[in-house]
Design a protein around this motif. Structure first.
Motif, PDB file in Angstrom:
ATOM      1  N   ARG A 266       0.934  -1.132  -0.063  1.00  0.00           N
ATOM      2  CA  ARG A 266      -0.080   0.078  -0.035  1.00  0.00           C
ATOM      3  C   ARG A 266       0.762   1.318   0.155  1.00  0.00           C
ATOM      4  NH1 ARG A 266      -3.707  -0.416   5.019  1.00  0.00           N
ATOM      5  NH2 ARG A 266      -4.593   1.186   3.959  1.00  0.00           N
ATOM      6  N   LEU A 267       0.905   2.039  -1.062  1.00  0.00           N
ATOM      7  CA  LEU A 267       1.547   3.264  -1.277  1.00  0.00           C
ATOM      8  C   LEU A 267       0.807   4.381  -1.368  1.00  0.00           C
ATOM      9  CD1 LEU A 267       4.082   1.878  -3.686  1.00  0.00           C
ATOM     10  CD2 LEU A 267       4.312   1.755  -1.208  1.00  0.00           C
ATOM     11  N   PRO A 268      -0.112   4.809  -0.534  1.00  0.00           N
ATOM     12  CA  PRO A 268      -1.062   6.092  -0.475  1.00  0.00           C
ATOM     13  C   PRO A 268      -0.226   7.358  -0.761  1.00  0.00           C
ATOM     14  CG  PRO A 268      -0.925   5.187   1.633  1.00  0.00           C
ATOM     15  CD  PRO A 268      -0.367   4.365   0.890  1.00  0.00           C
ATOM     16  N   VAL A 269       0.882   7.468  -0.090  1.00  0.00           N
ATOM     17  CA  VAL A 269       1.541   8.730  -0.304  1.00  0.00           C
ATOM     18  C   VAL A 269       2.217   9.041  -1.690  1.00  0.00           C
ATOM     19  CG1 VAL A 269       3.397  10.093   0.485  1.00  0.00           C
ATOM     20  CG2 VAL A 269       1.706   9.241   2.200  1.00  0.00           C
ATOM     21  N   THR A 270       2.817   7.843  -2.064  1.00  0.00           N
ATOM     22  CA  THR A 270       3.591   7.612  -3.486  1.00  0.00           C
ATOM     23  C   THR A 270       2.819   7.858  -4.551  1.00  0.00           C
ATOM     24  OG1 THR A 270       5.261   6.025  -2.449  1.00  0.00           O
ATOM     25  CG2 THR A 270       4.974   6.341  -4.644  1.00  0.00           C
ATOM     26  N   ALA A 271       1.340   7.443  -4.378  1.00  0.00           N
ATOM     27  CA  ALA A 271       0.336   7.675  -5.435  1.00  0.00           C
ATOM     28  C   ALA A 271       0.133   8.821  -5.470  1.00  0.00           C
ATOM     29  CB  ALA A 271      -0.709   6.564  -5.139  1.00  0.00           C
ATOM     30  N   LEU A 272      -0.053   9.549  -4.293  1.00  0.00           N
ATOM     31  CA  LEU A 272      -0.603  10.891  -4.417  1.00  0.00           C
ATOM     32  C   LEU A 272       0.579  11.834  -5.087  1.00  0.00           C
ATOM     33  CD1 LEU A 272      -2.744  12.890  -3.538  1.00  0.00           C
ATOM     34  CD2 LEU A 272      -1.651  13.198  -1.254  1.00  0.00           C
ATOM     35  N   VAL A 273       1.674  11.518  -4.704  1.00  0.00           N
ATOM     36  CA  VAL A 273       2.820  12.477  -4.951  1.00  0.00           C
ATOM     37  C   VAL A 273       3.066  12.343  -6.481  1.00  0.00           C
ATOM     38  CG1 VAL A 273       5.480  12.974  -4.917  1.00  0.00           C
ATOM     39  CG2 VAL A 273       3.758  12.693  -2.878  1.00  0.00           C
ATOM     40  N   ASP A 274       2.809  10.924  -7.207  1.00  0.00           N
ATOM     41  CA  ASP A 274       2.876  10.844  -8.397  1.00  0.00           C
ATOM     42  C   ASP A 274       1.898  11.818  -9.158  1.00  0.00           C
ATOM     43  OD1 ASP A 274       3.514   9.141 -10.903  1.00  0.00           O
ATOM     44  OD2 ASP A 274       1.542   8.510 -10.724  1.00  0.00           O
ATOM     45  N   GLN A 275       0.621  11.920  -8.804  1.00  0.00           N
ATOM     46  CA  GLN A 275      -0.152  12.985  -9.371  1.00  0.00           C
ATOM     47  C   GLN A 275       0.245  14.169  -9.088  1.00  0.00           C
ATOM     48  OE1 GLN A 275      -2.941  11.752 -11.214  1.00  0.00           O
ATOM     49  NE2 GLN A 275      -1.596   9.935 -10.961  1.00  0.00           N
ATOM     50  N   PHE A 276       0.788  14.693  -8.080  1.00  0.00           N
ATOM     51  CA  PHE A 276       1.471  15.879  -8.104  1.00  0.00           C
ATOM     52  C   PHE A 276       2.388  16.234  -9.147  1.00  0.00           C
ATOM     53  CE2 PHE A 276       0.611  16.059  -3.316  1.00  0.00           C
ATOM     54  CZ  PHE A 276      -0.803  16.033  -3.439  1.00  0.00           C
ATOM     55  N   TYR A 277       2.901  15.120  -9.560  1.00  0.00           N
ATOM     56  CA  TYR A 277       4.110  15.448 -10.267  1.00  0.00           C
ATOM     57  C   TYR A 277       3.526  15.514 -11.821  1.00  0.00           C
ATOM     58  CZ  TYR A 277       8.327  14.642  -7.719  1.00  0.00           C
ATOM     59  OH  TYR A 277       9.245  15.098  -6.985  1.00  0.00           O
ATOM     60  N   ALA A 278       2.356  14.776 -11.916  1.00  0.00           N
ATOM     61  CA  ALA A 278       1.434  15.225 -13.189  1.00  0.00           C
ATOM     62  C   ALA A 278       1.042  16.439 -13.407  1.00  0.00           C
ATOM     63  CB  ALA A 278       0.285  14.140 -13.166  1.00  0.00           C
ATOM     64  N   ASP A 279       0.584  17.165 -12.221  1.00  0.00           N
ATOM     65  CA  ASP A 279       0.159  18.529 -12.094  1.00  0.00           C
ATOM     66  C   ASP A 279       1.509  19.396 -12.678  1.00  0.00           C
ATOM     67  OD1 ASP A 279      -2.003  17.646 -11.094  1.00  0.00           O
ATOM     68  OD2 ASP A 279      -1.452  18.439  -9.080  1.00  0.00           O
ATOM     69  N   VAL A 280       2.877  18.947 -12.221  1.00  0.00           N
ATOM     70  CA  VAL A 280       3.732  19.783 -12.566  1.00  0.00           C
ATOM     71  C   VAL A 280       4.068  19.824 -13.908  1.00  0.00           C
ATOM     72  CG1 VAL A 280       6.355  20.088 -12.466  1.00  0.00           C
ATOM     73  CG2 VAL A 280       5.022  19.701 -10.344  1.00  0.00           C
ATOM     74  N   GLN A 281       3.680  18.312 -14.669  1.00  0.00           N
ATOM     75  CA  GLN A 281       3.842  18.214 -16.181  1.00  0.00           C
ATOM     76  C   GLN A 281       2.999  18.932 -16.784  1.00  0.00           C
ATOM     77  OE1 GLN A 281       3.430  14.195 -16.167  1.00  0.00           O
ATOM     78  NE2 GLN A 281       5.275  13.647 -16.859  1.00  0.00           N
ATOM     79  N   GLN A 282       1.609  19.162 -16.323  1.00  0.00           N
ATOM     80  CA  GLN A 282       0.671  20.307 -17.041  1.00  0.00           C
ATOM     81  C   GLN A 282       1.046  21.542 -16.811  1.00  0.00           C
ATOM     82  OE1 GLN A 282      -2.216  19.286 -18.626  1.00  0.00           O
ATOM     83  NE2 GLN A 282      -1.327  17.254 -18.406  1.00  0.00           N
ATOM     84  N   MET A 283       1.870  21.961 -15.998  1.00  0.00           N
ATOM     85  CA  MET A 283       2.489  23.361 -15.765  1.00  0.00           C
ATOM     86  C   MET A 283       3.567  23.344 -16.894  1.00  0.00           C
ATOM     87  SD  MET A 283       2.542  23.261 -11.723  1.00  0.00           S
ATOM     88  CE  MET A 283       3.234  24.964 -11.530  1.00  0.00           C
ATOM     89  N   GLY A 284       4.055  22.549 -17.647  1.00  0.00           N
ATOM     90  CA  GLY A 284       5.072  22.602 -18.465  1.00  0.00           C
ATOM     91  C   GLY A 284       6.539  22.242 -17.790  1.00  0.00           C
ATOM     92  N   GLY A 285       6.280  21.548 -16.760  1.00  0.00           N
ATOM     93  CA  GLY A 285       7.720  21.218 -15.856  1.00  0.00           C
ATOM     94  C   GLY A 285       8.231  20.006 -16.322  1.00  0.00           C
ATOM     95  N   ASN A 286       8.047  19.371 -17.539  1.00  0.00           N
ATOM     96  CA  ASN A 286       8.484  17.822 -17.741  1.00  0.00           C
ATOM     97  C   ASN A 286       9.861  17.870 -17.419  1.00  0.00           C
ATOM     98  OD1 ASN A 286       6.290  18.858 -19.470  1.00  0.00           O
ATOM     99  ND2 ASN A 286       6.161  16.752 -19.672  1.00  0.00           N
ATOM    100  N   ARG A 287      10.738  18.559 -17.771  1.00  0.00           N
ATOM    101  CA  ARG A 287      12.020  18.810 -17.636  1.00  0.00           C
ATOM    102  C   ARG A 287      12.825  19.322 -16.581  1.00  0.00           C
ATOM    103  NH1 ARG A 287      14.196  14.228 -20.246  1.00  0.00           N
ATOM    104  NH2 ARG A 287      13.083  14.078 -22.049  1.00  0.00           N
ATOM    105  N   TRP A 288      11.756  19.868 -15.669  1.00  0.00           N
ATOM    106  CA  TRP A 288      12.185  20.545 -14.356  1.00  0.00           C
ATOM    107  C   TRP A 288      12.786  19.369 -13.465  1.00  0.00           C
ATOM    108  CZ3 TRP A 288       7.156  23.840 -13.337  1.00  0.00           C
ATOM    109  CH2 TRP A 288       7.267  24.885 -14.140  1.00  0.00           C
ATOM    110  N   ASP A 289      13.618  19.989 -12.363  1.00  0.00           N
ATOM    111  CA  ASP A 289      14.274  19.134 -11.294  1.00  0.00           C
ATOM    112  C   ASP A 289      13.104  18.415 -10.726  1.00  0.00           C
ATOM    113  OD1 ASP A 289      16.594  17.959  -9.723  1.00  0.00           O
ATOM    114  OD2 ASP A 289      15.331  19.162  -8.012  1.00  0.00           O
TER     115      ASP A 289
END
Length: 298
Positions: A266-289
């Motif tokens: 069970r990885l609830p925090v990891t799954a949530l942070v993965d979606q937060f990174y999806a938000d960053v991608q939507q902001m154009g941050g694909n290649r950001w650190d």
């Protein structure tokens, strides 16, 4: 670079990206005869020109050609499919390797593909070590990577002193796939840590604190981490044009979540942070650190 000495060998390196290029360079500087293959031939030609003064840099047209004279074939490519494309098939590395040669995969890939390729290697009289790395581009450039390995103990013993050309630690953690599983543990730790640091910096900023001063103080206590020491100031300054890209982290977390479905973790925090990174991608941050998680909170 480690002080562990290794007898000079003929080796190959497949994949000269931001990690593979300096890793292959450390092998050349350690005295090994390095043949390189890269999907974009110009990058391999550039590498050979840069290391022309070493024991014998050579460019190969195919993975098979690169592997033909190599005692050890190192590889660092993008994902499972990229790995299969340079390993299998008529022009793949396995087709060129001599019996007893060892393939060492530094790609962050699935444990499933590691086991698949290990079985294929054994059927051909070859050895396969899955050996993902941690330390990022800076670790590769400085020869300070941490290498997590899975596979046969005798094959690992042959690889370890050679890999120490670009590593500060190279450890066997179990059978085939164990290296990839350990890298997943590493990424789970990072996901939660970076999100926590992002929230802390955003909170302190909203509270009117001098966050550089705060991080300097709490960095001497229990909250200290590599992320805080290396990325805290750049997160405060909104600087993310370096380091381990968000796209790569999402690829890694996808591997983690797929494996968790298989093993029941069970990885609830990891799954949530993965979606937060999806938000960053939507902001154009694909290649950001990866520290750019804080962008969601500002």
């Amino acid at each position: 670079m480690s002080s562990i000495a290794a007898q000079p060998l003929s080796v190959a390196f497949l994949g000269l990206g931001v990690m593979g290029y300096p890793m292959a360079g450390h092998l050349a500087r350690a005295g090994h005869r390095v043949t390189v293959y890269n999907r974009t031939p110009a990058k391999a030609a550039q590498w050979c020109a840069e290391y022309a003064g070493t024991a014998g840099p050579r460019q190969a047209a195919t993975p098979r050609e690169a592997a033909e004279a190599a005692a050890i074939v190192f590889c660092c490519v993008g994902n499972d499919d990229d790995l299969r494309s340079v390993v299998l098939g008529e022009q793949g590395a396995f087709a060129g390797m001599a019996p007893g040669a060892i393939f060492v995969d530094h790609t962050t890939a699935s444990a499933e593909v590691a086991r698949e390729l290990n079985a294929a290697a054994q059927a051909l009289g070859l050895q396969f070590i899955d050996a993902p790395v941690s330390g990022g581009q800076a670790g590769a450039q400085n020869g300070q990577l941490t290498v997590m390995c899975g596979g046969d103990a005798a094959a690992f013993a042959a690889v370890q002193p050679v890999a120490m050309a670009f590593a500060r630690a190279c450890t066997l953690l179990g059978d085939s796939g164990a290296g990839q599983l350990a890298k997943m543990v590493n990424q789970i730790c990072l996901a939660g840590l970076i999100q926590g640091l992002s929230e802390a910096i955003a909170f302190g900023g909203k509270a009117g604190l001098d966050m550089e001063q705060v991080l300097e103080v709490i960095g001497k206590g229990a909250a200290q981490s590599w992320q805080m020491d290396s990325r805290g100031k750049t997160m405060i300054a909104d600087q993310f044009d370096f380091g381990f890209a968000v796209d790569w982290m999402r690829k890694d977390l996808g591997l983690v979540l797929d494996e968790a479905k298989r093993n029941g973790a069970r990885l609830p925090v990891t799954a949530l942070v993965d979606q937060f990174y999806a938000d960053v991608q939507q902001m154009g941050g694909n290649r950001w650190d990866t520290s750019s998680l804080i962008k969601r909170l500002k």
